[in-house]
Design a protein around this motif. Sequence first.
Motif: not given
Lengths: 297, 286
Positions: A31, A213, A217, A221, A260, A264, B81, B85, B88, B91-93, B95-96
Motif C-alpha cells: 500500500i 488510491l 480501490v 484493487i 468500501m 470492498p 461503518l 467490514i 476485510r 486498507f478497506v477500513a 480508505i472508508a
Amino acid sequence: MAYEITLLTIIGINLILALSLNLITGFCGQISLGHAAFYGTGAYCAAILTKAGLPFPPALLAGGVVAGLLGLIVGLTSLRVREDFLAITTMGVGFLFLGFVRKQSWLGGELGVSGIPAPGLSDLGYMVLAIGIAAAVALFSLYVRRSWMGFAFDAVADDEDTARVIGIGVAGYKLTAFALGTALAGIAGGLYAHYARIIVPDTFGFTLSVTILAMVVVGGIGSTWGVIVATVLLSLMPELFRFVNDYKLLLFGGLLLLTMRFSPGGLAGLTRETWHRLRRNQGRNREQVDDGTAARS
Amino acid sequence: MLYLNLFLQGLAQGSIYALIAVGLTLVYGLLRILHVAHAGLFALGAYISVTVTNATGSFPLAVLAAVAITGLAGMAIYRLLYEPILDRPPFVALIASIGLFIAMEEAFRLAFGPYGLSYAVPPNMETITFGGLFLSRAQILLMVVAALLLGGLGLLTERTRTGVAWRATVTDPPMAQSFGIDIVRVRYLSFFIGSALAAVAGVMISLINNLVEPTMGSVPSYKALAIIVLGGLGSVKGTLVAALALGVIEAFGTIYLGNLLDRDAIAFAFLILVLMLRPHGLFGAR
C-alpha cells in the motif's frame, strides 16, 4: 472540441497514474499513500530540465527515471515495515516531499515553477500522446499480470512469508514494483507539467495521493480493467457533478465510503459477484426446467 | 530560557496530540483500524462547543454537549461503518475512513461556512509571564486538563475491572470473550472514550485559537496517525510519550530546520527515521 481534448488529456494522465499505483498496491500488495510525491518529482524534474533547454522527450524520460530512483529508495522502506506501518511511512514520504519542495527557493517555493516551455505538439497531438502512453501502460499491466513476474507479485501480495519459503525473491520483486510504478508516475508528472505549463506544490499533496488510491480501490484493487473504468468515471465526476459543484468533495468522500462499506472489491468485485449470481440463477432456472420435464414424463 | 519556552510550547502542542492520539490507539489496539475520521470527531467537538456556547451562553453546558454528542458519534461510526467490514483487509477500513473524513470536512464547510466560527464572547486568553516563561491561560488549562484526563484513563485501565476487561480484549479477544467479557461492549466503550477525548482536544483548540474551521482536523489527523505508529500501534503509554516528544521536536525543529522543511515534514521525517531504526515503533512489541 477543445474542451473534450482537455478532458481526454487529463483522463490519459490520470490513467497512467492510477495504473502505476495499481502495479505497486494492486499487483504487489504494497500500500502507498504517498504516490503524489513521485508524480510531483517527475513534474518538477521534467519542468526544470525543459526550462534549462533540454527537449521535451528526454526531459519526460528523465523525470520518470528520477521518480523511479526515488521510488526505489522508498521501496527499501517496504522491506523494513509492512501493512499499516508501510501505509503511514509512505504517507510520511508524501508530506516530506511537499514540505521539502515548499521550502526550496530553487524549486520556486510555494509559488512553484511557471513558464514551462510548450512541448511542441498541438493540443490534439498532446492528447494522443497522453492517451497513447496510457494505453501502453494498460497493455503493459495486462502483460505483467500474466507473466512470471505477475505471479510472483501475486504471491508477495497474498502471503509474503510463504512466497519467501517457496523461493521467490520477495525483496527484489517489491523493489521492482516500486521502481516501475513510481517511474510511470514520474512520466505522468512530466506530462502534466507540460500540459499545465505551471506547477505548484499543493497540487501534489495528500488529497491527490488519496484520489489516486481511490481510483485503484473503487475500480477493484489489482484489476486493470476495473481501474481503467474507475479512473475514467472519477476523472469525469467533477464534470458530471458540475450541477452540484459545491457538494463535489462531499460526494467524492461519500462514494469512497460507500464503495468500501458495501463493495470492498470495487467495481471489479461487484461485476464478478453479479456475474456469478446471474450464472447461479441461470443454473437454478435450468434445474427448475429439468424438474418440470422430469415431473411431466 | 528560549529552550525552556520552546519546550513548554512543544508540551502544549503535544498535549493536544496526546488527547487525539489516545483515542486512535484505543481503536487500533482493539480493531487494527487506522481511524482517520477520528480527527473529524475532533473538529465536531470544537464546532459543538462554539455553537452551543454562542446559543446558550453557557460554556460548561457546551463542553458537556460536545463530549456526549461526539462520543455517541464515535460509537455510531463503529456500528455503521467499521463493524460490517472488520473481516476485510486493513486498507478497506482505512480508505472508508478517509472517505468519511473528507465527507465530514465538507459537511462542516457546508453547514457552518468556509471561514470558520468564533466565540461571541472571546475566552480569556491573556498570556501569563512567569520568570521569563510565557504561556497563555488556555495553554495552561489545556495541559492541566490533558494530564488529569489521561492520568484518569491510565488509572481506569490499570485499576478497574473495566480496564482489565479492556486490556484482556486487546491482548486476546477470543480468550477474553471465553472469560465472559462482552467484547462488543468494550469496543463501544473505547469508541466513546476515545471520541470524547478528541472532543475535549477540539474544545481546547477552540479556546486557544478562538476559531474553528472546517479543515482544522486535517493536520491533526495525519499527525495523530504518525504518533500512534511512533508509539508502536496500540500501546497507550507509547502514544503518550510519542505525542509529547513530537510536540517538542516540532517546536525545536521549526526554529532550527525551518528553512529546509516545514513543520509537518519535520514530524514525518522523524517518524520515518524512527521506523527505519525500530520497525514497530518506540514501544512496539511484536
